[in-house]
Design an enzyme around this catalytic site. Structure first.
Site, PDB file in Angstrom:
ATOM      1  CD  GLN A   1      -0.543  -0.410  -8.211  1.00  0.00           C
ATOM      2  OE1 GLN A   1      -0.097   0.062  -9.266  1.00  0.00           O
ATOM      3  NE2 GLN A   1      -1.815  -0.292  -7.867  1.00  0.00           N
TER       4      GLN A   1
ATOM      5  CD  GLN B   1       1.215   2.545  -5.535  1.00  0.00           C
ATOM      6  OE1 GLN B   1       1.597   3.452  -6.258  1.00  0.00           O
ATOM      7  NE2 GLN B   1      -0.045   2.135  -5.528  1.00  0.00           N
ATOM      8  CG  ASP B   2       1.391  -1.943  -3.714  1.00  0.00           C
ATOM      9  OD1 ASP B   2       1.034  -1.189  -2.795  1.00  0.00           O
ATOM     10  OD2 ASP B   2       0.626  -2.336  -4.612  1.00  0.00           O
TER      11      ASP B   2
ATOM     12  CG  ASP C   1      -1.560   1.412  -0.104  1.00  0.00           C
ATOM     13  OD1 ASP C   1      -1.852   2.152   0.845  1.00  0.00           O
ATOM     14  OD2 ASP C   1      -2.189   1.415  -1.189  1.00  0.00           O
TER      15      ASP C   1
ATOM     16  NE  ARG D   1      -4.190   3.659   0.511  1.00  0.00           N
ATOM     17  CZ  ARG D   1      -4.379   4.167  -0.714  1.00  0.00           C
ATOM     18  NH1 ARG D   1      -5.309   5.077  -0.916  1.00  0.00           N
ATOM     19  NH2 ARG D   1      -3.629   3.757  -1.728  1.00  0.00           N
TER      20      ARG D   1
END
Length: 558
Positions: free
Chosen positions: A351, A373-374, A395, A463
């Site tokens: 993250q 990520q993120d 994500d 998700r």
């Protein structure tokens, strides 16, 4: 339960006032009102065991919430005082996150309680404000717990966080039942696209319709010479109180963005207009923060990949996800335009956030957010993104705001080996929260590195990060790289029956829904249902977005 019935059970559009409970002075019991709470038995345990109406019970719950929030703030201060000098940096950072979040929660609860004490009848917009604040209190508790857990430093606080979250859930449920007006599903759609001129459209008669200081006039002249002008509404140019420039060579007012932010007035109400920060082209290696007391700030750059703000904080390097962001926004009514915000930590650092936004009524226009990520942390409250680019892997649009991304370009990138890409990971934890992620009129296609990769990477629309995750994908172009199932599970069957995922009228080779997931919470919706997730209905955004001059479509795209 049918999918349609589930939708109205889980979404805030179903929170219709019950005449038996909402009627003034109509006595009822805790058992009766607590059936609307996520945990009815807990709800009954905290409400007075005597007859009342939903308003008296709701006010009681809010008063208890405020008391618990004060207690938790004291616990956090105690932890920081005892461990601040000896604990690991990651632990201290997690506790500092909790302190910030607890302070924000206290603000939200006090404001909500004052509103609930003052009246039983609220306009849609005012009720939306309080429901948004109470939704954010639950999000804040969850964020605090995640940060502490990630650093193995719960310090006995997890029990308090769990119980506080349940209490805030009671307050949200009772407020939603008692104070939120009945919402009509077929509201007139107001489409202001034709009413607002495009950005940099110029001023009427070439002049700002306000009195300007000499310094502001000098900055305005510099902006005009560079070919830039300010946002334009039907009523004229967006009002600006003062303007400063950020130029790295020292010829402007400031050389860093944070210096310019510090110069903005505190706690303004916007009546005098926005404080404009013009950030000229350059690579700004600084961590920018717009704190909660800096309101009505407008930041304009020289364009995507021209004005670039960059950092590289990550979870692997000891930061929490919450404080890994290159750009942190907490102030209300912020407008960001023509800026790139990056986190260069890379795909192996887990993250690593580019932008974290918890600024209510925030608007980003023609900006780019780049990480892995993120990338884009739409943490809480109400947000709008128009014609922005978002690059990421796992994500990469996540959080629990009420947020619409409209006419944006979403670019899944090449992740590290073994990872899949999810465009969204929405984090709603309570069915009464008025939150969700809406992708409207966007283009979803692979970034260059993913398009040319030598091994197959599965890419999904999203998700379920949390139990009541809600994401709506409507009227987008989806390229053919998307996995045909469309959506990815988080872990086993977690949230598959409580989430709300929906698709409407998407186009492109990746939009075919024939082989989509068959989860109970997945829906292919019609125009009537999709209209609930437009700017007009979902964000109640005509006023607060309209005043920025940023173009938007209020309803479905014709």
């Amino acid at each position: 339960m049918s999918q349609i019935l589930m939708f109205f059970t889980l979404s805030f559009f179903s929170l219709l006032s019950s005449p038996s409970l909402a009627a003034e002075g109509n006595a009822t019991s805790p058992s009766d009102v607590c059936r609307f709470a996520p945990d009815p038995s807990y709800c009954r345990s905290v409400l007075p065991n005597q007859p009342g109406d939903i308003y008296s019970y709701g006010r009681s719950s809010l008063r208890q919430s405020i008391s618990r929030a004060r207690r938790f703030m004291s616990l956090i201060d105690d932890q920081l005082n005892r461990k601040g000098k000896v604990a690991a940096k990651s632990t201290v950072r997690a506790l500092e996150d909790c302190k910030f979040l607890a302070s924000q929660t206290m603000d939200f609860l006090l404001s909500s309680s004052q509103t609930a004490d003052a009246t039983k009848t609220l306009s849609v917009s005012r009720a939306e404000d309080v429901q948004t604040f109470l939704s954010a209190t639950i999000t804040n508790e969850q964020t605090c717990l995640e940060g502490l857990t990630s650093t193995a430093s719960e310090n006995g606080l997890s029990g308090d966080l769990f119980n506080d979250t349940k209490l805030y859930g009671v307050s949200l449920a009772l407020f939603s039942k008692g104070w939120v007006p009945i919402r009509k599903r077929s509201r007139p759609v107001w489409n202001p696209q034709a009413r607002f001129k495009k950005f940099f459209g110029g001023f009427r008669n070439g002049r700002l319709p306000i009195k300007m200081s000499e310094r502001a006039r000098a900055v305005y002249n510099a902006v005009t010479r560079s070919g830039r002008k300010l946002l334009q509404t039907e009523e004229g140019a967006v009002k600006v109180s003062d303007m400063v420039t950020v130029i790295q060579n020292g010829t402007g007012n400031f050389t860093t963005i944070n210096e310019a932010v510090a110069a903005a007035p505190n706690k303004t109400d916007g009546s005098n207009g926005y404080f404009l920060i013009y950030v000229t082209a350059g690579l700004y290696e600084e961590y920018v923060e717009i704190p909660k007391y800096k309101r009505y700030v407008m930041m304009i750059g020289d364009g995507i990949n021209q004005t670039v703000i960059t950092g590289n904080r990550s979870v692997v390097d000891g930061w929490t996800t919450f404080n890994s962001a290159t750009f942190i926004l907490s102030g209300t009514n912020f407008i960001g335009v023509n800026i790139t915000i990056r986190n260069t930590a890379g795909p192996t650092k887990n993250q690593a956030v580019a932008l974290r936004s918890g600024g209510d009524f925030s608007v980003f226009y023609s900006c780019s957010f780049e990480a892995y990520q993120d990338t884009l942390y739409t943490h809480s409250l109400r947000q709008f993104y128009r014609e922005c680019d978002v690059y990421g892997t796992v994500d990469f649009i996540f959080g629990n705001a009420a947020v619409v991304l409209q006419n944006c370009n979403l670019y899944p990138r090449q992740p590290r080996q073994g990872q899949a890409n999810e465009v969204t990971a929405q984090g709603r934890t309570d069915p009464n929260q008025n939150t969700g992620t809406v992708l409207h009129g966007c283009t979803i296609r692979p970034a260059d590195d993913l398009a040319s990769s030598n091994y197959i990477v599965k890419t999904y629309l999203g998700r379920p990060w949390k139990e009541y995750s809600r994401t709506v994908v409507m009227q987008n172009y989806i390229d053919g790289f998307l996995d045909p199932t469309g959506w990815n599970a988080w872990s086993g069957d977690f949230a598959l029956s409580t989430l709300y995922y929906a698709e409407y009228n998407n186009t492109g080779p990746g939009s075919n829904t024939t082989n989509r997931v068959t989860w109970p919470g997945y829906n292919i919706i019609n125009a009537s249902d999709a209209s609930n997730f437009t700017i007009t209905n979902f964000l109640v955004g005509e006023g607060w977005i309209g005043q920025t001059g940023v173009p938007f479509v209020g309803g479905l795209i014709a």
